[in-house]
Design an enzyme around this catalytic site. Structure first.
Site, mmCIF file in Angstrom:
data_model
loop_
_atom_site.group_PDB
_atom_site.id
_atom_site.type_symbol
_atom_site.label_atom_id
_atom_site.label_comp_id
_atom_site.label_asym_id
_atom_site.label_seq_id
_atom_site.Cartn_x
_atom_site.Cartn_y
_atom_site.Cartn_z
ATOM 1 N N ASN A 86 0.886 -1.414 0.044
ATOM 2 C CA ASN A 86 0.110 -0.074 0.043
ATOM 3 C C ASN A 86 0.854 1.255 -0.109
ATOM 4 O O ASN A 86 1.827 0.920 -0.144
ATOM 5 C CB ASN A 86 -0.605 -0.137 1.108
ATOM 6 N N HIS A 116 23.846 2.503 12.301
ATOM 7 C CA HIS A 116 24.257 3.349 12.385
ATOM 8 C C HIS A 116 25.285 2.809 13.560
ATOM 9 O O HIS A 116 24.911 2.011 14.008
ATOM 10 C CB HIS A 116 24.842 4.689 12.063
ATOM 11 N N LYS A 167 12.840 -8.778 16.579
ATOM 12 C CA LYS A 167 13.610 -9.299 16.743
ATOM 13 C C LYS A 167 12.374 -10.465 15.397
ATOM 14 O O LYS A 167 11.384 -10.165 15.588
ATOM 15 C CB LYS A 167 13.879 -10.409 18.105
#
Length: 204
Positions: A86, A116, A167
């Protein structure tokens, strides 16, 4: 897809690497120009399919993506067949993203393969790392979901709206929350009811 193999190898390798490579910069500019062209096409324009095939690593049959689409690269994302995305899908796809057949992606979803280092001096030098995302077959990802680097989502699973997936989520469950946790398994009740107490009509 014309991104040099050396650039792909750098982005897809494990560990920290540094942006700013001239060949990488040029390749990304070309990909972003292609993305601009995609977002200017109508869904009915036959050219759109050809542009999507050039932009992504793989495009399965029947892929349908609403505009606008946002992506770092495109060339790191692999789509299965029968997928739908979408409005306002964002792909931070320096690392690879694999999306299985018949997966549905709601509006304003973000799939992030890249991060980062916390160490400030490395960030000043534009250091980053990328870990792949794997989304299984027939997954539904609800509106405003964010999936973070290295996550795998199993087949047939539903990720509830506004979840933050940090996770792995197993197959055939409903998961929701920030961070996302398994709420329940998909069960016999789901065979008869499509939403709350709304019964699925007989024969479908």
């Amino acid at each position: 897809m014309t991104v040099p193999q050396r650039v792909l190898d750098l982005m897809h390798s494990p560990g920290v690497y540094f942006c700013g490579d001239p060949e990488m910069d040029q390749a990304q500019r070309e990909q972003l120009d292609l993305l601009y062209d995609i977002n200017q096409t109508r869904q009915s324009d036959p050219k759109r399919r050809e542009l999507l095939s050039r932009f992504f690593a793989e495009t399965g049959d029947g892929l349908y993506i609403e505009s606008p689409l946002h992506a770092n690269w495109g060339c790191s994302t692999h789509w299965g067949s029968g997928c739908y995305a979408n409005f306002n899908l964002t792909l931070v796809d320096d690392g690879e993203i694999f999306i299985g057949d018949h997966t549905l992606i709601g509006p304003n979803v973000t799939l992030v393969t890249t991060g980062h280092p916390i160490r400030p001096d490395l960030r000043e030098r534009y250091a980053q790392f990328s870990e792949p995302i794997h989304i299984g077959r027939n997954v539904w990802i609800g509106a405003n979901v964010t999936v973070l680097p290295g996550v795998t989502i199993g087949d047939n699973t539903v990720i509830g709206a506004c979840s933050l997936v940090t996770k792995d989520i197993p197959a055939s469950v409903v998961a929701i929350g920030q961070p996302a946790r398994v709420l329940r398994e998909i069960n016999d009740h789901d065979r008869d009811y499509y939403w709350r107490d709304r019964r699925i009509p007989a024969g479908i």
